[in-house]
Design an enzyme around this catalytic site. Structure first.
Site, mmCIF file in Angstrom:
data_model
loop_
_atom_site.group_PDB
_atom_site.id
_atom_site.type_symbol
_atom_site.label_atom_id
_atom_site.label_comp_id
_atom_site.label_asym_id
_atom_site.label_seq_id
_atom_site.Cartn_x
_atom_site.Cartn_y
_atom_site.Cartn_z
ATOM 1 C CB VAL A 1 -0.911 0.007 1.247
ATOM 2 C CG1 VAL A 1 -1.702 1.297 1.347
ATOM 3 C CG2 VAL A 1 -1.853 -1.191 1.219
ATOM 4 C CB CYS A 2 0.545 4.490 -1.669
ATOM 5 S SG CYS A 2 1.391 6.061 -1.835
#
Length: 147
Positions: free
Chosen positions: A47-48
């Site tokens: 996930v960013c």
């Protein structure tokens, strides 16, 4: 199971890594099974980090991650800061087609009956439960023991 927009009905297994400085530093979160989302790397599931780091506080805990951050990420993808450029471009160009692709991924990779069978990564300091130890898992390699 999350009930958020086109992800409704999908079930994902997540990988959570807590840094040594946790809770002062945010955890690293990744999807184990595939998800189609602009802010999730399709290959690694990462996930960013900016999504979590921008709002992280030592007052937060993992409940915040699962009940606030990830649902917000699913509801409001940020196509201007993508890890999956194809998903971001499709979202900006044709939201209906993007949502259809999300649903296809949910049906293919995020069914409840499939998630239970996904392989888990074990860190070297985790212990196997009695059930896992006795499972006779053929994925574990064994060799001769050196005296």
């Amino acid at each position: 199971m999350w009930k958020f927009g086109p992800y409704h009905g999908g079930v994902w297994k997540l990988r959570v890594e807590l840094p040594d400085a946790y809770p002062y530093k945010s955890p690293s979160i990744g999807f184990v099974n595939k998800i189609y989302h602009p802010n999730v790397d399709e290959m690694s599931g990462s996930v960013c980090l900016d999504v979590i780091n921008q709002t992280w506080s030592p007052m937060f805990d993992l409940v915040n991650v699962f009940e606030v951050f990830l649902p917000q990420l699913l509801l409001y993808p940020n196509a201007s800061d993508p890890l999956n450029g194809e998903a971001a471009a499709l979202l900006m160009r044709d939201k209906t087609s993007y949502e259809q692709r999300v649903k296809e991924y949910c049906e293919k990779y995020a069914k409840a009956e499939d998630v239970g069978g996904l392989p888990e990564e074990k860190s070297s300091d985790e212990e196997l439960s009695e059930d896992e130890y006795d499972s006779g898992d053929d994925d574990m390699a064994a060799g001769p023991v050196d005296p």
